[in-house]
Design a protein around this motif. Structure first.
Motif, PDB file in Angstrom:
ATOM      1  N   SER A 127       0.843  -1.193   0.000  1.00  0.00           N
ATOM      2  CA  SER A 127       0.000   0.000   0.000  1.00  0.00           C
ATOM      3  C   SER A 127       0.877   1.241   0.000  1.00  0.00           C
ATOM      4  O   SER A 127       2.016   1.211   0.447  1.00  0.00           O
ATOM      5  CB  SER A 127      -0.921   0.009   1.221  1.00  0.00           C
ATOM      6  OG  SER A 127      -0.158   0.053   2.401  1.00  0.00           O
ATOM      7  N   ASN A 128       0.313   2.307  -0.492  1.00  0.00           N
ATOM      8  CA  ASN A 128       1.016   3.577  -0.566  1.00  0.00           C
ATOM      9  C   ASN A 128       1.131   4.176   0.829  1.00  0.00           C
ATOM     10  O   ASN A 128       0.169   4.184   1.587  1.00  0.00           O
ATOM     11  CB  ASN A 128       0.243   4.520  -1.493  1.00  0.00           C
ATOM     12  CG  ASN A 128       0.988   5.774  -1.811  1.00  0.00           C
ATOM     13  OD1 ASN A 128       1.926   6.144  -1.127  1.00  0.00           O
ATOM     14  ND2 ASN A 128       0.566   6.445  -2.858  1.00  0.00           N
ATOM     15  N   SER A 129       2.295   4.687   1.159  1.00  0.00           N
ATOM     16  CA  SER A 129       2.481   5.297   2.468  1.00  0.00           C
ATOM     17  C   SER A 129       2.162   6.791   2.457  1.00  0.00           C
ATOM     18  O   SER A 129       2.311   7.462   3.468  1.00  0.00           O
ATOM     19  CB  SER A 129       3.920   5.089   2.955  1.00  0.00           C
ATOM     20  OG  SER A 129       4.806   5.776   2.097  1.00  0.00           O
ATOM     21  N   GLY A 130       1.726   7.305   1.307  1.00  0.00           N
ATOM     22  CA  GLY A 130       1.401   8.725   1.214  1.00  0.00           C
ATOM     23  C   GLY A 130       2.539   9.545   0.639  1.00  0.00           C
ATOM     24  O   GLY A 130       2.323  10.640   0.139  1.00  0.00           O
ATOM     25  N   LEU A 131       3.754   9.008   0.704  1.00  0.00           N
ATOM     26  CA  LEU A 131       4.900   9.703   0.110  1.00  0.00           C
ATOM     27  C   LEU A 131       4.877   9.460  -1.391  1.00  0.00           C
ATOM     28  O   LEU A 131       4.491   8.406  -1.854  1.00  0.00           O
ATOM     29  CB  LEU A 131       6.202   9.181   0.698  1.00  0.00           C
ATOM     30  CG  LEU A 131       6.353   9.332   2.206  1.00  0.00           C
ATOM     31  CD1 LEU A 131       7.631   8.669   2.663  1.00  0.00           C
ATOM     32  CD2 LEU A 131       6.347  10.797   2.593  1.00  0.00           C
ATOM     33  N   GLY A 132       5.273  10.401  -2.139  1.00  0.00           N
ATOM     34  CA  GLY A 132       5.361  10.222  -3.577  1.00  0.00           C
ATOM     35  C   GLY A 132       4.092  10.533  -4.337  1.00  0.00           C
ATOM     36  O   GLY A 132       4.045  10.352  -5.547  1.00  0.00           O
ATOM     37  N   ARG A 133       3.050  10.980  -3.657  1.00  0.00           N
ATOM     38  CA  ARG A 133       1.806  11.299  -4.376  1.00  0.00           C
ATOM     39  C   ARG A 133       2.024  12.426  -5.373  1.00  0.00           C
ATOM     40  O   ARG A 133       1.504  12.395  -6.479  1.00  0.00           O
ATOM     41  CB  ARG A 133       0.703  11.688  -3.394  1.00  0.00           C
ATOM     42  CG  ARG A 133       0.112  10.514  -2.693  1.00  0.00           C
ATOM     43  CD  ARG A 133      -1.108  10.923  -1.905  1.00  0.00           C
ATOM     44  NE  ARG A 133      -1.625   9.766  -1.196  1.00  0.00           N
ATOM     45  CZ  ARG A 133      -2.320   9.836  -0.095  1.00  0.00           C
ATOM     46  NH1 ARG A 133      -2.593  10.995   0.439  1.00  0.00           N
ATOM     47  NH2 ARG A 133      -2.756   8.740   0.477  1.00  0.00           N
ATOM     48  N   ARG A 134       2.789  13.404  -4.968  1.00  0.00           N
ATOM     49  CA  ARG A 134       3.063  14.531  -5.864  1.00  0.00           C
ATOM     50  C   ARG A 134       3.840  14.054  -7.090  1.00  0.00           C
ATOM     51  O   ARG A 134       3.523  14.410  -8.216  1.00  0.00           O
ATOM     52  CB  ARG A 134       3.841  15.598  -5.116  1.00  0.00           C
ATOM     53  CG  ARG A 134       4.149  16.817  -5.938  1.00  0.00           C
ATOM     54  CD  ARG A 134       4.816  17.869  -5.092  1.00  0.00           C
ATOM     55  NE  ARG A 134       5.288  18.945  -5.912  1.00  0.00           N
ATOM     56  CZ  ARG A 134       6.310  19.711  -5.624  1.00  0.00           C
ATOM     57  NH1 ARG A 134       6.958  19.534  -4.498  1.00  0.00           N
ATOM     58  NH2 ARG A 134       6.687  20.666  -6.422  1.00  0.00           N
ATOM     59  N   ALA A 135       4.847  13.213  -6.859  1.00  0.00           N
ATOM     60  CA  ALA A 135       5.642  12.686  -7.969  1.00  0.00           C
ATOM     61  C   ALA A 135       4.786  11.803  -8.869  1.00  0.00           C
ATOM     62  O   ALA A 135       4.909  11.849 -10.099  1.00  0.00           O
ATOM     63  CB  ALA A 135       6.832  11.897  -7.435  1.00  0.00           C
ATOM     64  N   LEU A 136       3.916  11.014  -8.288  1.00  0.00           N
ATOM     65  CA  LEU A 136       3.033  10.161  -9.070  1.00  0.00           C
ATOM     66  C   LEU A 136       2.071  11.001  -9.909  1.00  0.00           C
ATOM     67  O   LEU A 136       1.873  10.748 -11.093  1.00  0.00           O
ATOM     68  CB  LEU A 136       2.247   9.224  -8.157  1.00  0.00           C
ATOM     69  CG  LEU A 136       1.228   8.322  -8.843  1.00  0.00           C
ATOM     70  CD1 LEU A 136       1.913   7.410  -9.844  1.00  0.00           C
ATOM     71  CD2 LEU A 136       0.472   7.518  -7.811  1.00  0.00           C
ATOM     72  N   HIS A 137       1.502  12.032  -9.301  1.00  0.00           N
ATOM     73  CA  HIS A 137       0.585  12.910 -10.034  1.00  0.00           C
ATOM     74  C   HIS A 137       1.311  13.605 -11.178  1.00  0.00           C
ATOM     75  O   HIS A 137       0.803  13.694 -12.299  1.00  0.00           O
ATOM     76  CB  HIS A 137      -0.031  13.940  -9.089  1.00  0.00           C
ATOM     77  CG  HIS A 137      -0.990  14.853  -9.783  1.00  0.00           C
ATOM     78  ND1 HIS A 137      -0.603  16.081 -10.262  1.00  0.00           N
ATOM     79  CD2 HIS A 137      -2.294  14.696 -10.106  1.00  0.00           C
ATOM     80  CE1 HIS A 137      -1.642  16.659 -10.851  1.00  0.00           C
ATOM     81  NE2 HIS A 137      -2.681  15.840 -10.760  1.00  0.00           N
ATOM     82  N   ARG A 138       2.504  14.096 -10.906  1.00  0.00           N
ATOM     83  CA  ARG A 138       3.292  14.773 -11.931  1.00  0.00           C
ATOM     84  C   ARG A 138       3.610  13.815 -13.082  1.00  0.00           C
ATOM     85  O   ARG A 138       3.461  14.163 -14.248  1.00  0.00           O
ATOM     86  CB  ARG A 138       4.579  15.324 -11.312  1.00  0.00           C
ATOM     87  CG  ARG A 138       5.406  16.169 -12.240  1.00  0.00           C
ATOM     88  CD  ARG A 138       6.581  16.861 -11.549  1.00  0.00           C
ATOM     89  NE  ARG A 138       7.309  16.018 -10.641  1.00  0.00           N
ATOM     90  CZ  ARG A 138       7.384  16.202  -9.321  1.00  0.00           C
ATOM     91  NH1 ARG A 138       6.785  17.228  -8.750  1.00  0.00           N
ATOM     92  NH2 ARG A 138       8.079  15.392  -8.560  1.00  0.00           N
ATOM     93  N   ALA A 139       4.004  12.591 -12.764  1.00  0.00           N
ATOM     94  CA  ALA A 139       4.323  11.607 -13.805  1.00  0.00           C
ATOM     95  C   ALA A 139       3.081  11.233 -14.603  1.00  0.00           C
ATOM     96  O   ALA A 139       3.140  11.072 -15.823  1.00  0.00           O
ATOM     97  CB  ALA A 139       4.943  10.365 -13.173  1.00  0.00           C
TER      98      ALA A 139
END
Length: 79
Positions: free
Chosen positions: A37-49
């Motif tokens: 599961s996602n830990s909440g980190l990287g959401r911004r990077a995922l959205h940007r990608a």
């Protein structure tokens, strides 16, 4: 006979293990350390990608999909 418990089988890491460890909760599934599961980190990077490029997640280790039929028909659908 030894009273010691047997050693657990060695857990294997995927090539992307370090990247996923920083961003996901990891679980041992079928002898591999996998992102659960996602830990909440990287959401911004995922959205940007996802907005700038294509983003895909291979979850084939969780659920299988079987395609059945003539090879030509399956190839036409996948193209």
């Amino acid at each position: 006979p030894s009273s010691a418990a047997p050693c657990p089988p060695q857990v294997r890491w995927l090539d992307t293990h370090i990247w996923h460890t920083k961003r996901c909760a990891m679980e041992t599934i079928w002898g591999y350390r996998l992102a659960a599961s996602n830990s909440g980190l990287g959401r911004r990077a995922l959205h940007r990608a996802a907005t700038r490029h294509c983003c895909a997640h291979d979850r084939s280790y969780m659920q299988l999909l079987e395609l059945e039929g003539p090879e030509a028909s399956i190839a036409d659908v996948l193209e």
